[in-house]
Design a protein around this motif. Sequence first.
Motif, PDB file in Angstrom:
ATOM      1  N   ALA A  47       0.779  -1.267  -0.094  1.00  0.00           N
ATOM      2  CA  ALA A  47       0.040  -0.126   0.037  1.00  0.00           C
ATOM      3  C   ALA A  47       0.865   1.142  -0.071  1.00  0.00           C
ATOM      4  O   ALA A  47       1.863   1.208   0.422  1.00  0.00           O
ATOM      5  CB  ALA A  47      -0.700   0.159   1.240  1.00  0.00           C
ATOM      6  N   PRO A  48       0.483   2.249  -0.609  1.00  0.00           N
ATOM      7  CA  PRO A  48       1.287   3.454  -0.708  1.00  0.00           C
ATOM      8  C   PRO A  48       1.762   3.889   0.692  1.00  0.00           C
ATOM      9  O   PRO A  48       0.781   4.146   1.383  1.00  0.00           O
ATOM     10  CB  PRO A  48       0.355   4.422  -1.309  1.00  0.00           C
ATOM     11  CG  PRO A  48      -0.426   3.747  -2.314  1.00  0.00           C
ATOM     12  CD  PRO A  48      -0.666   2.338  -1.433  1.00  0.00           C
ATOM     13  N   GLU A  49       2.902   4.187   0.879  1.00  0.00           N
ATOM     14  CA  GLU A  49       3.283   4.604   2.373  1.00  0.00           C
ATOM     15  C   GLU A  49       4.300   5.555   2.394  1.00  0.00           C
ATOM     16  O   GLU A  49       4.952   5.832   1.359  1.00  0.00           O
ATOM     17  CB  GLU A  49       3.855   3.384   2.972  1.00  0.00           C
ATOM     18  CG  GLU A  49       5.186   2.544   2.538  1.00  0.00           C
ATOM     19  CD  GLU A  49       5.406   1.540   3.113  1.00  0.00           C
ATOM     20  OE1 GLU A  49       4.985   1.210   4.370  1.00  0.00           O
ATOM     21  OE2 GLU A  49       6.142   0.787   2.721  1.00  0.00           O
ATOM     22  N   ILE A  50       4.179   6.576   3.182  1.00  0.00           N
ATOM     23  CA  ILE A  50       5.093   7.437   3.520  1.00  0.00           C
ATOM     24  C   ILE A  50       6.263   7.468   4.349  1.00  0.00           C
ATOM     25  O   ILE A  50       6.232   6.955   5.444  1.00  0.00           O
ATOM     26  CB  ILE A  50       4.335   8.870   3.893  1.00  0.00           C
ATOM     27  CG1 ILE A  50       3.262   9.147   2.859  1.00  0.00           C
ATOM     28  CG2 ILE A  50       5.211  10.128   4.061  1.00  0.00           C
ATOM     29  CD1 ILE A  50       2.062  10.151   3.239  1.00  0.00           C
ATOM     30  N   GLY A  51       7.288   7.830   4.020  1.00  0.00           N
ATOM     31  CA  GLY A  51       8.456   7.721   4.742  1.00  0.00           C
ATOM     32  C   GLY A  51       9.637   8.785   4.577  1.00  0.00           C
ATOM     33  O   GLY A  51       9.195   9.690   3.853  1.00  0.00           O
ATOM     34  N   LEU A  52      10.783   8.594   5.263  1.00  0.00           N
ATOM     35  CA  LEU A  52      11.596   9.583   5.054  1.00  0.00           C
ATOM     36  C   LEU A  52      13.027   9.186   4.308  1.00  0.00           C
ATOM     37  O   LEU A  52      13.539   7.944   4.667  1.00  0.00           O
ATOM     38  CB  LEU A  52      12.061  10.139   6.465  1.00  0.00           C
ATOM     39  CG  LEU A  52      11.182  11.127   7.155  1.00  0.00           C
ATOM     40  CD1 LEU A  52      11.503  11.519   8.530  1.00  0.00           C
ATOM     41  CD2 LEU A  52      10.676  12.259   6.444  1.00  0.00           C
ATOM     42  N   VAL A  53      13.499   9.929   3.764  1.00  0.00           N
ATOM     43  CA  VAL A  53      14.868   9.318   3.171  1.00  0.00           C
ATOM     44  C   VAL A  53      15.981  10.635   3.359  1.00  0.00           C
ATOM     45  O   VAL A  53      15.602  11.679   3.329  1.00  0.00           O
ATOM     46  CB  VAL A  53      15.011   8.936   1.720  1.00  0.00           C
ATOM     47  CG1 VAL A  53      14.119   7.889   1.425  1.00  0.00           C
ATOM     48  CG2 VAL A  53      14.479  10.186   0.817  1.00  0.00           C
ATOM     49  N   MET A  54      17.471  10.318   3.695  1.00  0.00           N
ATOM     50  CA  MET A  54      18.241  11.135   3.793  1.00  0.00           C
ATOM     51  C   MET A  54      18.774  11.808   2.461  1.00  0.00           C
ATOM     52  O   MET A  54      19.179  10.997   1.512  1.00  0.00           O
ATOM     53  CB  MET A  54      19.447  10.750   4.605  1.00  0.00           C
ATOM     54  CG  MET A  54      20.559  11.552   4.648  1.00  0.00           C
ATOM     55  SD  MET A  54      20.090  13.015   5.805  1.00  0.00           S
ATOM     56  CE  MET A  54      19.659  12.217   7.457  1.00  0.00           C
ATOM     57  N   ALA A  55      18.505  13.104   2.203  1.00  0.00           N
ATOM     58  CA  ALA A  55      19.234  13.677   0.929  1.00  0.00           C
ATOM     59  C   ALA A  55      20.647  14.181   1.209  1.00  0.00           C
ATOM     60  O   ALA A  55      20.872  14.620   2.113  1.00  0.00           O
ATOM     61  CB  ALA A  55      18.239  15.086   0.643  1.00  0.00           C
ATOM     62  N   THR A  56      21.441  13.765   0.200  1.00  0.00           N
ATOM     63  CA  THR A  56      22.735  14.163   0.438  1.00  0.00           C
ATOM     64  C   THR A  56      23.059  15.194  -0.450  1.00  0.00           C
ATOM     65  O   THR A  56      22.336  15.156  -1.746  1.00  0.00           O
ATOM     66  CB  THR A  56      23.641  12.811   0.325  1.00  0.00           C
ATOM     67  OG1 THR A  56      23.460  12.346  -1.137  1.00  0.00           O
ATOM     68  CG2 THR A  56      23.418  12.022   1.271  1.00  0.00           C
ATOM     69  N   GLY A  57      24.139  16.031  -0.469  1.00  0.00           N
ATOM     70  CA  GLY A  57      24.757  17.182  -1.226  1.00  0.00           C
ATOM     71  C   GLY A  57      26.117  16.932  -1.458  1.00  0.00           C
ATOM     72  O   GLY A  57      26.686  16.031  -1.002  1.00  0.00           O
ATOM     73  N   ARG A  58      26.628  17.725  -2.449  1.00  0.00           N
ATOM     74  CA  ARG A  58      27.988  17.644  -2.532  1.00  0.00           C
ATOM     75  C   ARG A  58      28.590  19.055  -2.776  1.00  0.00           C
ATOM     76  O   ARG A  58      27.963  20.230  -3.215  1.00  0.00           O
ATOM     77  CB  ARG A  58      28.567  17.214  -3.748  1.00  0.00           C
ATOM     78  CG  ARG A  58      28.363  15.488  -3.764  1.00  0.00           C
ATOM     79  CD  ARG A  58      28.912  14.803  -4.964  1.00  0.00           C
ATOM     80  NE  ARG A  58      28.507  13.412  -4.955  1.00  0.00           N
ATOM     81  CZ  ARG A  58      29.283  12.543  -4.167  1.00  0.00           C
ATOM     82  NH1 ARG A  58      30.471  12.930  -3.783  1.00  0.00           N
ATOM     83  NH2 ARG A  58      29.021  11.266  -4.325  1.00  0.00           N
ATOM     84  N   ILE A  59      29.506  19.674  -1.806  1.00  0.00           N
ATOM     85  CA  ILE A  59      30.068  20.901  -1.988  1.00  0.00           C
ATOM     86  C   ILE A  59      31.702  20.876  -1.681  1.00  0.00           C
ATOM     87  O   ILE A  59      32.220  19.817  -1.476  1.00  0.00           O
ATOM     88  CB  ILE A  59      29.541  21.585  -0.701  1.00  0.00           C
ATOM     89  CG1 ILE A  59      29.874  23.118  -0.658  1.00  0.00           C
ATOM     90  CG2 ILE A  59      30.169  21.080   0.756  1.00  0.00           C
ATOM     91  CD1 ILE A  59      29.033  23.747   0.321  1.00  0.00           C
ATOM     92  N   GLY A  60      32.213  21.945  -2.275  1.00  0.00           N
ATOM     93  CA  GLY A  60      33.643  22.112  -2.119  1.00  0.00           C
ATOM     94  C   GLY A  60      34.460  21.609  -3.445  1.00  0.00           C
ATOM     95  O   GLY A  60      33.836  21.021  -4.123  1.00  0.00           O
ATOM     96  N   GLY A  61      35.648  21.970  -3.482  1.00  0.00           N
ATOM     97  CA  GLY A  61      36.377  21.408  -4.535  1.00  0.00           C
ATOM     98  C   GLY A  61      36.415  19.882  -4.661  1.00  0.00           C
ATOM     99  O   GLY A  61      36.735  19.277  -5.779  1.00  0.00           O
ATOM    100  N   ASP A  62      36.496  19.096  -3.585  1.00  0.00           N
ATOM    101  CA  ASP A  62      36.570  17.887  -3.771  1.00  0.00           C
ATOM    102  C   ASP A  62      35.415  16.987  -3.799  1.00  0.00           C
ATOM    103  O   ASP A  62      35.267  15.780  -4.118  1.00  0.00           O
ATOM    104  CB  ASP A  62      37.305  17.240  -2.450  1.00  0.00           C
ATOM    105  CG  ASP A  62      36.747  17.270  -1.238  1.00  0.00           C
ATOM    106  OD1 ASP A  62      35.262  17.948  -1.132  1.00  0.00           O
ATOM    107  OD2 ASP A  62      36.993  17.093  -0.162  1.00  0.00           O
ATOM    108  N   GLY A  63      34.283  17.767  -3.647  1.00  0.00           N
ATOM    109  CA  GLY A  63      32.814  17.150  -3.849  1.00  0.00           C
ATOM    110  C   GLY A  63      32.478  15.957  -2.873  1.00  0.00           C
ATOM    111  O   GLY A  63      31.855  15.030  -3.166  1.00  0.00           O
ATOM    112  N   ARG A  64      32.938  16.207  -1.817  1.00  0.00           N
ATOM    113  CA  ARG A  64      32.852  15.153  -0.512  1.00  0.00           C
ATOM    114  C   ARG A  64      31.355  15.440  -0.256  1.00  0.00           C
ATOM    115  O   ARG A  64      30.761  16.421  -0.125  1.00  0.00           O
ATOM    116  CB  ARG A  64      33.653  15.654   0.537  1.00  0.00           C
ATOM    117  CG  ARG A  64      33.625  14.566   1.629  1.00  0.00           C
ATOM    118  CD  ARG A  64      34.891  14.832   2.738  1.00  0.00           C
ATOM    119  NE  ARG A  64      36.122  15.119   2.021  1.00  0.00           N
ATOM    120  CZ  ARG A  64      36.929  15.556   2.725  1.00  0.00           C
ATOM    121  NH1 ARG A  64      36.835  15.963   3.956  1.00  0.00           N
ATOM    122  NH2 ARG A  64      38.005  15.738   2.047  1.00  0.00           N
TER     123      ARG A  64
END
Length: 150
Positions: A45-62
């Motif tokens: 059944a359609p269910e709602i949850g959470l996921v962690m969004a990640t980003g990248r920043i800086g010269g090394d893209g960490r």
Amino acid sequence: MPVTNRDTDTDARRAIMALCAAATTDELSRALTGLGAPEAEDLRAPEIGLVMATGRIGGDGRPFNLGEVSVTRAAVRLTDGRTGFAYHLGRDRRRARQAAILDALWQGDRLGVEAALAPVARRQAQEAVAEARRTAATQVDFLTLARGED
């Protein structure tokens, strides 16, 4: 390395699911109505949850954790056995279920589903053109600027 049918199928399915993700609930409803959508049983059944969004920043893209976002997922099975899955940002259960049904239908009637989602693709293309025009209006041509030492 040559492209196999499986790679092509995966890319095509990814493109259809991207259209479903960009579509509104009303657009998905119209697409399903146009296809005469069959009954679908909820595998999950359609269910709602959470996921962690990640980003990248800086010269090394960490990567770093940006924060949690709501995601709705659905899994359905049509009466003929085809299964469909969908994940959508946000909390719209109906939209996720509709996208899952379209995913299942696409596996048997690719051209029909693509035609039903064509209005979404046209809207996306129009929005991209409008965005390009807005962006171009703010573009600065540095070669035409007068230099201070002349």
